[in-house]
Enzyme design. Structure first.
Site, PDB file in Angstrom:
ATOM      1  N   GLU A  43       1.587   9.102   9.734  1.00 24.48           N
ATOM      2  CA  GLU A  43       2.601  10.161   9.679  1.00 24.48           C
ATOM      3  C   GLU A  43       2.163  11.381   8.883  1.00 24.48           C
ATOM      4  O   GLU A  43       2.927  11.937   8.102  1.00 24.48           O
ATOM      5  CB  GLU A  43       3.903   9.581   9.104  1.00 24.48           C
ATOM      6  CG  GLU A  43       4.471   8.475   9.961  1.00 24.48           C
ATOM      7  CD  GLU A  43       5.748   7.885   9.392  1.00 24.48           C
ATOM      8  OE1 GLU A  43       6.689   7.699  10.184  1.00 24.48           O
ATOM      9  OE2 GLU A  43       5.790   7.602   8.195  1.00 24.48           O
TER      10      GLU A  43
HETATM   11  N1  IFG Z   1       7.308   4.229   9.199  1.00 22.10           N
HETATM   12  C1  IFG Z   1       6.520   4.560   8.002  1.00 22.10           C
HETATM   13  C2  IFG Z   1       6.798   3.738   6.773  1.00 22.10           C
HETATM   14  C3  IFG Z   1       8.249   3.310   6.639  1.00 22.10           C
HETATM   15  C4  IFG Z   1       8.705   2.677   7.939  1.00 22.10           C
HETATM   16  C5  IFG Z   1      10.096   2.075   7.786  1.00 22.10           C
HETATM   17  C6  IFG Z   1       4.663   3.238   8.903  1.00 22.10           C
HETATM   18  C7  IFG Z   1       3.189   3.042   9.036  1.00 22.10           C
HETATM   19  C8  IFG Z   1       8.654   3.706   9.026  1.00 22.10           C
HETATM   20  N2  IFG Z   1       5.080   4.399   8.324  1.00 22.10           N
HETATM   21  O1  IFG Z   1       5.442   2.390   9.286  1.00 22.10           O
HETATM   22  O2  IFG Z   1       6.424   4.486   5.619  1.00 22.10           O
HETATM   23  O3  IFG Z   1       9.063   4.395   6.289  1.00 22.10           O
HETATM   24  O4  IFG Z   1      10.422   1.252   8.873  1.00 22.10           O
END
Ligand code: IFG
Length: 531
Positions: free
Chosen positions: A343
């Site tokens: 992200e």
């Molecule tokens: N995605 C984000 C996490 C977390 C997650 C919560 C990944 C690799 C959503 N990144 O999962 O930091 O916020 O479900």
């Protein structure tokens, strides 16, 4: 008067030579507890051959015998005795001798079925002895976890129980499908301390999980002491940090080493994650000089993602990253160092490539193998870099290309393994962006069939991430992890051929008395026939 009538009827029936069935008595006495089958274990063993004549009963004089001269067997023997003593009240001496005439649980290095390899074991149960054979300490330990589940559930009680400690007779030959069976705990969004982490490790080890991925840094908190950058924790892990500002705290190096040692004693290897170049607000709020504009952003206590990025063009960033990687690698005995990479929406693709091209070699420089979330594949990383797939779809071009180049994969599809997802609309805790995940969803998939172009040989294993935006306690960890974590553990260990929801849900139901004895605050899913 009823007694006389009964007697009269008995005599009359006897005279007629009819079978005697006492009125009101059940035709067959229902077992007080379900008869424990040799295969009623999670993860499901590869091969079980029951032998009803071989039921073993643990006795007050039973000994734990270990291969003489094997420190490994001795350590596992000590652990097993310590596990069994509280509920049985038996002395269970551990004797490193070649043989005993007594009732024994024997832990033997060598002599196991050749298929068991480095992590498997062979378990034989007869009237006189339980014998666990393996090639390694980890294999013996895995066998003792199976033995625990073959004993009555009250073996998990913290105090003495009046139970006949039987183990169903027969032979188990068992070994893992995948070498990597992981669980991730996010201690950045909400800080979970050493005791909470170790309590989770205790539970993970019962299901043959062998990696613990600690998500140590993120926008809301930095949770591992770094000597060369002290404000990372004094500020980034200080008061008011964490989601809703209720998660201050961090692991000192001593704390981290204690977790590493506690996990290692249960054959679980710790993998630290320092998330970059995104998810870095805690670090950048602690050090203004880590920001391109030289201004420290305010700490963040919300759950938004994708807004932060290290300053890719500034040399100081790479000194920072190298200092952190060096210090983390120094206190991490395990082979992996996870550098996140997810992200990075505030980092351009070109900057991301520039960053990863400079940072990935640093992981190798300090003796570790890099892993990262699957976005890392966009920079065509070296073949030894492991990418952790967290997508929800069944195709991912970058991942398939990486696999074609030889990169290995850890499977964590978010709509199957993200145990921070709500079970259903009524679940108080958790998020729902990847959808609801009931136990059958966590169980009902095959890691080797999930993503096009990512087959069995490309997969190191599976991992169940537990993000902590909505978690505040060990109870919360347990509620989200149980019963779904055992589903992922079985996908990582047991053969694909034996994958069967009806079998699993039945075996899962029999885990409940064990969890109650251990005080595990599990979610009583309506999908499972809880005992
Ligand atoms: N995605 C984000 C996490 C977390 C997650 C919560 C990944 C690799 C959503 N990144 O999962 O930091 O916020 O479900």
């Amino acid at each position: 008067m009823r007694r006389r009538n009964t007697m009269t009827r008995l005599l009359a029936t006897a005279a007629l030579g009819l079978p005697l069935v006492l009125a009101g008595a059940p035709a067959v006495a229902a077992p007080s507890t379900p008869v424990r089958q040799l295969g009623a274990v999670i993860p499901a063993p590869v091969e079980t051959r029951p032998d009803a004549r071989g039921t073993f009963t643990l006795r007050p004089h039973t000994v734990v015998r270990t291969s003489p001269g094997s420190a490994a067997a001795w350590r596992v023997g000590r652990q097993l005795a310590e596990t069994l003593r509280p509920a049985t009240g038996y002395p269970l001496p551990v004797l490193p001798v070649a043989a005993t005439p007594l009732s024994e649980i024997a832990l033997v290095i060598g002599g196991a079925d050749a298929r068991v390899g480095r992590e498997g074991y062979q378990l034989d149960v007869t009237r006189r002895a339980v014998t666990i054979r393996a090639n390694t300490e980890a294999g013996l330990f895995a066998g003792t976890q199976t033995l625990r589940q073959l004993l009555p559930a009250r073996i998990e009680a913290p105090d003495r129980q009046r139970v006949t400690w039987t183990v169903p007779g027969g032979r188990i030959v068992d070994y893992p499908r995948f070498a990597y069976r992981g669980a991730m705990l996010d201690v950045a969004r909400h800080f979970h301390n050493v005791d909470e982490i170790n309590a989770y490790v205790d539970l993970l080890s019962q299901y043959k999980i062998n990696y613990l991925h600690l998500h140590l840094t993120d926008d809301q908190g930095w949770r591992l002491q770094i000597d060369s950058w002290p404000r990372l924790t004094t500020v980034g892990g200080g008061p008011g940090t964490g989601v809703d500002g209720v998660g201050p705290g961090y692991l000192t190096k001593a704390d981290y080493k204690a977790v590493v040692a506690y996990a290692a004693a249960r054959h679980i290897t710790v993998i630290p994650e320092i998330d970059m170049p995104g998810h870095t607000n805690a670090a950048q709020s602690a050090y203004a000089e880590l920001n391109c504009d030289g201004v420290a952003p305010p700490p963040r206590t919300d759950i938004e993602v994708g807004y932060s990025s290290l300053c890719i063009s500034d040399e100081l960033t790479y000194k920072f990253v190298e200092d952190v990687i060096r210090e983390v690698a120094e206190i991490t005995p395990g082979p992996f160092l996870h550098i996140g990479g997810d992200e990075a929406h505030a980092t351009t693709d070109e900057e991301y490539r520039t960053f990863m091209d400079r940072v990935l070699p640093l992981v190798g420089k300090y003796g570790k193998r890099a892993s990262g979330w699957h976005e890392i594949n966009q920079v065509d990383p070296p073949a030894d870099v492991v990418s952790q797939f967290w997508g929800t779809r069944t195709t991912n071009a970058d991942l398939a290309e990486a696999v074609a180049r030889g990169n290995k994969v850890i499977m964590s599809p978010a709509n199957k393994t993200y145990i921070d997802m709500k079970y259903d609309a009524n679940t108080r805790l958790g998020l729902k962006w990847a959808g609801y995940i009931e136990v059958s969803d966590a169980y009902g998939w095959d890691p080797a069939q999930r993503v096009t172009g990512v087959g069995e040989d490309a997969i190191l294993g599976v991992e169940a991430p537990l993000w902590s935006e909505t978690l505040r306690s060990l109870d919360d960890i347990e509620y989200m992890a149980f019963p779904r974590l055992p589903a992922i553990a079985e996908l990582g260990w047991s053969p694909a051929a034996g994958h069967d929801w009806e079998s699993f849900r039945g075996r899962l139901g029999q885990q409940a008395p064990r969890w109650r004895q251990q005080g595990v605050d599990f979610y009583p899913s309506p999908q499972v026939p809880w005992v």
